[in-house]
Design a protein around this motif. Structure first.
Motif, mmCIF file in Angstrom:
data_model
loop_
_atom_site.group_PDB
_atom_site.id
_atom_site.type_symbol
_atom_site.label_atom_id
_atom_site.label_comp_id
_atom_site.label_asym_id
_atom_site.label_seq_id
_atom_site.Cartn_x
_atom_site.Cartn_y
_atom_site.Cartn_z
ATOM 1 N N ALA A 1 0.852 -1.184 0.000
ATOM 2 C CA ALA A 1 0.000 0.000 0.000
ATOM 3 C C ALA A 1 0.892 1.239 0.000
ATOM 4 N N ILE A 2 0.681 2.107 -0.989
ATOM 5 C CA ILE A 2 1.473 3.330 -1.123
ATOM 6 C C ILE A 2 0.545 4.527 -0.974
ATOM 7 N N SER A 3 0.787 5.340 0.011
ATOM 8 C CA SER A 3 -0.044 6.525 0.217
ATOM 9 C C SER A 3 0.838 7.768 0.319
ATOM 10 N N ILE A 4 0.285 8.876 -0.115
ATOM 11 C CA ILE A 4 0.979 10.171 -0.094
ATOM 12 C C ILE A 4 0.021 11.183 0.503
ATOM 13 N N ASN A 5 0.444 11.868 1.538
ATOM 14 C CA ASN A 5 -0.480 12.806 2.174
ATOM 15 C C ASN A 5 -0.739 14.019 1.274
ATOM 16 N N ASP A 6 -1.789 14.755 1.604
ATOM 17 C CA ASP A 6 -2.239 15.847 0.738
ATOM 18 C C ASP A 6 -1.173 16.917 0.530
ATOM 19 N N ASP A 7 -0.427 17.236 1.582
ATOM 20 C CA ASP A 7 0.595 18.288 1.460
ATOM 21 C C ASP A 7 1.677 17.885 0.459
ATOM 22 N N ASN A 8 2.079 16.618 0.521
ATOM 23 C CA ASN A 8 3.121 16.161 -0.404
ATOM 24 C C ASN A 8 2.588 16.048 -1.834
ATOM 25 N N MET B 1 4.930 -0.503 -16.438
ATOM 26 C CA MET B 1 5.725 -0.908 -17.597
ATOM 27 C C MET B 1 7.204 -0.530 -17.502
ATOM 28 N N TYR B 2 7.531 0.410 -16.631
ATOM 29 C CA TYR B 2 8.890 0.935 -16.575
ATOM 30 C C TYR B 2 9.836 -0.083 -15.934
ATOM 31 N N ASP B 3 10.831 -0.521 -16.700
ATOM 32 C CA ASP B 3 11.760 -1.542 -16.206
ATOM 33 C C ASP B 3 12.581 -1.067 -15.013
ATOM 34 N N GLY B 4 12.761 0.240 -14.900
ATOM 35 C CA GLY B 4 13.561 0.773 -13.803
ATOM 36 C C GLY B 4 12.802 0.896 -12.491
ATOM 37 N N PHE B 5 11.526 0.498 -12.504
ATOM 38 C CA PHE B 5 10.727 0.567 -11.284
ATOM 39 C C PHE B 5 11.045 -0.647 -10.423
ATOM 40 N N THR B 6 11.800 -0.451 -9.376
ATOM 41 C CA THR B 6 12.210 -1.534 -8.488
ATOM 42 C C THR B 6 11.182 -1.699 -7.373
ATOM 43 N N CYS B 7 10.667 -2.919 -7.233
ATOM 44 C CA CYS B 7 9.597 -3.121 -6.244
ATOM 45 C C CYS B 7 9.673 -4.498 -5.603
ATOM 46 N N GLY B 8 10.879 -4.992 -5.415
ATOM 47 C CA GLY B 8 11.043 -6.305 -4.803
ATOM 48 C C GLY B 8 10.887 -6.310 -3.300
ATOM 49 N N SER B 9 10.880 -5.122 -2.691
ATOM 50 C CA SER B 9 10.740 -5.019 -1.241
ATOM 51 C C SER B 9 10.291 -3.612 -0.883
ATOM 52 N N LEU B 10 9.949 -3.420 0.380
ATOM 53 C CA LEU B 10 9.586 -2.080 0.851
ATOM 54 C C LEU B 10 10.723 -1.095 0.621
ATOM 55 N N ASP B 11 11.924 -1.507 0.928
ATOM 56 C CA ASP B 11 13.072 -0.613 0.794
ATOM 57 C C ASP B 11 13.304 -0.211 -0.655
ATOM 58 N N GLU B 12 13.124 -1.159 -1.580
ATOM 59 C CA GLU B 12 13.314 -0.839 -2.990
ATOM 60 C C GLU B 12 12.288 0.176 -3.471
ATOM 61 N N ILE B 13 11.056 0.023 -3.028
ATOM 62 C CA ILE B 13 10.010 0.968 -3.428
ATOM 63 C C ILE B 13 10.289 2.352 -2.848
ATOM 64 N N LYS B 14 10.682 2.392 -1.576
ATOM 65 C CA LYS B 14 11.014 3.673 -0.952
ATOM 66 C C LYS B 14 12.173 4.338 -1.675
ATOM 67 N N SER B 15 13.142 3.532 -2.080
ATOM 68 C CA SER B 15 14.295 4.069 -2.791
ATOM 69 C C SER B 15 13.878 4.683 -4.122
ATOM 70 N N PHE B 16 12.945 4.026 -4.816
ATOM 71 C CA PHE B 16 12.490 4.562 -6.101
ATOM 72 C C PHE B 16 11.794 5.904 -5.913
ATOM 73 N N PHE B 17 11.018 6.024 -4.841
ATOM 74 C CA PHE B 17 10.286 7.264 -4.577
ATOM 75 C C PHE B 17 11.070 8.198 -3.650
ATOM 76 N N SER B 18 12.368 8.163 -3.741
ATOM 77 C CA SER B 18 13.200 8.937 -2.814
ATOM 78 C C SER B 18 12.995 10.446 -2.948
ATOM 79 N N ILE C 1 10.131 11.976 -3.309
ATOM 80 C CA ILE C 1 8.885 12.399 -2.668
ATOM 81 C C ILE C 1 8.672 11.573 -1.406
ATOM 82 N N THR C 2 7.901 12.106 -0.495
ATOM 83 C CA THR C 2 7.640 11.416 0.763
ATOM 84 C C THR C 2 6.406 10.532 0.613
ATOM 85 N N VAL C 3 6.607 9.237 0.752
ATOM 86 C CA VAL C 3 5.497 8.297 0.646
ATOM 87 C C VAL C 3 5.471 7.387 1.876
ATOM 88 N N ASP C 4 4.288 6.918 2.203
ATOM 89 C CA ASP C 4 4.131 5.917 3.255
ATOM 90 C C ASP C 4 3.852 4.577 2.588
#
Length: 220
Positions: free
Chosen positions: A88-95, A190-207, A209-212
């Protein structure tokens, strides 16, 4: 004349009884049906998307481009029946506002601000797909699925990311409307550079912006 009236009265009585029976049946069904979770609703969307990729006639309605068809055919090979993990990826309204410079709209109404925030969240994955090129972006657009349902337990806009061992990820964006109405839109990532094998990888991709991010456990 009297016979016709009597027959009409009998027919009306039957109709009224049938309406009452069907109404009671409908009420019982409504009261007995459990609300599907966002996880389950998302899975239904994923399965429909998978079916789209496997249906040549459907793809042919929307494109005659051989390259796009080949991309969709490659997607169809994946097994989308059982996710490896769901996040689950959420972004608050301010961000979200900072992402799209909505903070400059001081005179906008609350309704317009909410609409723009939801649009910003909904455009996040398509923007990522845009990084993969126009052809892949077009392929993902052809196989996008949307639906609307009611879920009283849904309280915030969120993206569910379904990841797989042998298939590309699928992102389903849920946005909350009035009276617990939820709009959902699913798209292949579709983007091959989208890393999502773990929580840390997803956070790293969205570095940037601030995401939960949290893992959504499978339902039993």
């Amino acid at each position: 004349m009297k016979k016709i009236i009597r027959n009409s009265s009998s027919g009306l009585a039957i109709i009224i009884v049938l309406i009452m029976v069907f109404s009671l049946s409908a009420c019982n069904k409504e009261s007995g049906v459990e609300t599907k979770s966002l996880y389950a609703q998302g899975m239904e969307i994923v399965q429909l998307m998978s079916e789209m990729t496997q249906t040549e006639e459907y793809v042919g309605i929307y494109t005659g481009d051989s390259e796009i068809k080949t991309i969709i055919q490659d997607i169809s090979i994946g097994d989308y029946s059982s996710p490896k993990a769901v996040y689950a990826i959420s972004i608050n309204d301010d961000n979200l506002a900072a992402m799209s410079e909505l903070s400059n709209l001081d005179n906008a109404s609350e309704e317009l601000n909410n609409f723009l925030l939801q649009r910003t969240l909904g455009s996040l994955i398509p923007q990522i797909n845009g990084m993969s090129g126009a052809t892949k972006l077009a392929a993902s657009s052809i196989c996008t699925v949307g639906k609307t349902f009611v879920n009283e337990n849904a309280t915030e806009n969120v993206i569910y990311l379904y990841t797989y061992e042998n298939a590309i990820p699928v992102a389903v964006t849920f946005t909350i409307g009035e009276n617990q109405a939820v709009s959902a839109s699913g798209v292949f990532v579709m983007y091959d550079g989208f890393t999502c094998g773990s929580l840390d990888e997803i956070k790293s991709f969205f570095s940037d912006i601030t995401v939960d991010i949290s893992e959504v456990l499978p339902e039993k």
